[in-house]
Design a protein around this motif. Sequence first.
Motif: not given
Length: 81
Positions: A14-18, A45-57
């Motif tokens: 989250q710290a690096g997310a746009l 955003c470079e954090m897009r996949s981590a963000c989506l993984d978090y949202a789904l999990a």
Amino acid sequence: MQIDTIATPDLAWQAGALCAQTGADFFFPEPGSSVREAKRICGMCEMRSACLDYALANDERFGVWGGLSEKERLQLRRTAN
């Protein structure tokens, strides 16, 4: 005696997310409002996949996460099952 602990998700991404730099208004719009601007920001955003993984999990039900709206994440969950 058994003590169960709940694993705390790693939120370092989250710290690096746009979105952390632009504010939540774009990502949690009023019902019926456009999510186009949020998706544009997510697309860069470079954090897009981590963000989506978090949202789904974590079954996030509101807002744009990882470039997908609530409906798009629901559809993704349904097709994955």
